[in-house]
Design an enzyme around this catalytic site. Sequence first.
Site, PDB file in Angstrom:
ATOM      1  CG  LEU A 148       7.215   1.440  -0.739  1.00 14.68           C
ATOM      2  CD1 LEU A 148       8.000   1.143  -2.017  1.00 14.68           C
ATOM      3  CD2 LEU A 148       6.284   0.279  -0.401  1.00 14.68           C
ATOM      4  CE  LYS A 188       3.837  -4.720  11.619  1.00 18.79           C
ATOM      5  NZ  LYS A 188       2.447  -4.570  11.210  1.00 18.79           N
ATOM      6  CG  MET A 199      10.863  -1.188  10.163  1.00 11.81           C
ATOM      7  SD  MET A 199      11.956  -1.039   8.743  1.00 11.81           S
ATOM      8  CE  MET A 199      13.483  -0.692   9.605  1.00 11.81           C
ATOM      9  CB  SER A 200       4.054  -0.636  10.827  1.00  8.05           C
ATOM     10  OG  SER A 200       2.759  -0.185  10.470  1.00  8.05           O
ATOM     11  CB  VAL A 226      12.316  -5.525   8.467  1.00  5.48           C
ATOM     12  CG1 VAL A 226      13.469  -4.561   8.680  1.00  5.48           C
ATOM     13  CG2 VAL A 226      12.629  -6.499   7.346  1.00  5.48           C
ATOM     14  CG  HIS A 266       6.848  -1.990   2.260  1.00  2.00           C
ATOM     15  ND1 HIS A 266       6.743  -0.820   2.985  1.00  2.00           N
ATOM     16  CD2 HIS A 266       5.616  -2.557   2.282  1.00  2.00           C
ATOM     17  CE1 HIS A 266       5.500  -0.683   3.416  1.00  2.00           C
ATOM     18  NE2 HIS A 266       4.800  -1.724   3.013  1.00  2.00           N
ATOM     19  NE  ARG A 274      -3.106   1.434   9.717  1.00  2.00           N
ATOM     20  CZ  ARG A 274      -3.450   0.443   8.902  1.00  2.00           C
ATOM     21  NH1 ARG A 274      -2.762  -0.670   8.904  1.00  2.00           N
ATOM     22  NH2 ARG A 274      -4.470   0.563   8.077  1.00  2.00           N
ATOM     23  CG  MET A 308      -1.892  -1.203   1.188  1.00  2.00           C
ATOM     24  SD  MET A 308      -3.404  -0.926   2.108  1.00  2.00           S
ATOM     25  CE  MET A 308      -2.759  -0.679   3.750  1.00  2.00           C
TER      26      MET A 308
END
Length: 282
Positions: free
Chosen positions: A33, A150, A185-186, A177, A37, A188, A30
């Site tokens: 990045l 994740k 990691m996100s 990651v 990703h 959001r 989405m």
Amino acid sequence: MRIVDRIADVRGEIAAAKSLRKSVGLVPTMGALHGGHMALVSRARAECDVVAVSIFVNPTQFGPHEDYDRYPRTFDRDCRMCSEKGVDLVFVPSVDEMYRKGFDCAVEVRGVIAESLEGECRPGHFRGVATVVLKLFNITAPDYAYFGLKDYQQLSVVRKMVEDLNVPVRVVPVETVREPDGLAMSSRNAYLNETERKAARVLSFALDAAVSMFSAGERNAQAIESEVKRVLESEPLAAVDYAVVRDAETLETIRKLERAAVVLLAVRIGKTRLIDNAVLQP
Ligand code: AMP
């Protein structure tokens, strides 16, 4: 690197690659990045001749009161990151391109895998995910598709759909990651202010606690769940949606950890809802 927004153009690119017997890897995203990703992209780059990344903030997987409108969109930066990693094709369709006027179909994965946990907290979410992922598979005809551990339950739902519907793609899971302090990691994470960012570490603290107990020989699911909840509740800014230990394959509830299990967390830190997990492998 080609950037295309039309389905017909993607098909053209993929057909050209396939006519040269090239393998195709797809990384659905989405956007916004980050290193997570990029781990998917690196894996695809190492394993496939042609790497395609889709960037599409899919409206049908967001609930009416969720963050679709404010979801971070960083397209130029995303393209730079893809180009630096050697991506061949970025597919960035509009909502109208993906959902033409009159679109009226859905893919529904049923059972515990899709209906529990995220399925319960976010009704319709996995219907949106399964539908858009199948569309992306049909558009890009990948030999391999890369998904992050994740989003553990999402990966399970995609695998179930692929298996049940005989979709000719190999789903490849990629390890989560993390930031140096353990936070997964996100996209959001960008919503978190400084205080919340610190508080968000509690998710990985709770998972670490579960892994330690498991390594020390604990096999009682209830005991691990209780400890995970205790750690999460020690953080005043954290509100727990769920914190459970489930069978790693079926996501069914278990009492004893006799085969691979997974600790799944969904925790709200302020207004930001974060998910994370850890697999406990005997
Ligand atoms: P998203 O853009 O959040 O829909 O994520 C796109 C893909 O990247 C999904 O397969 C995610 O599971 C994966 N992903 C997101 N964050 C991470 C991470 N921290 N580590 C590994 N994969 C991730």
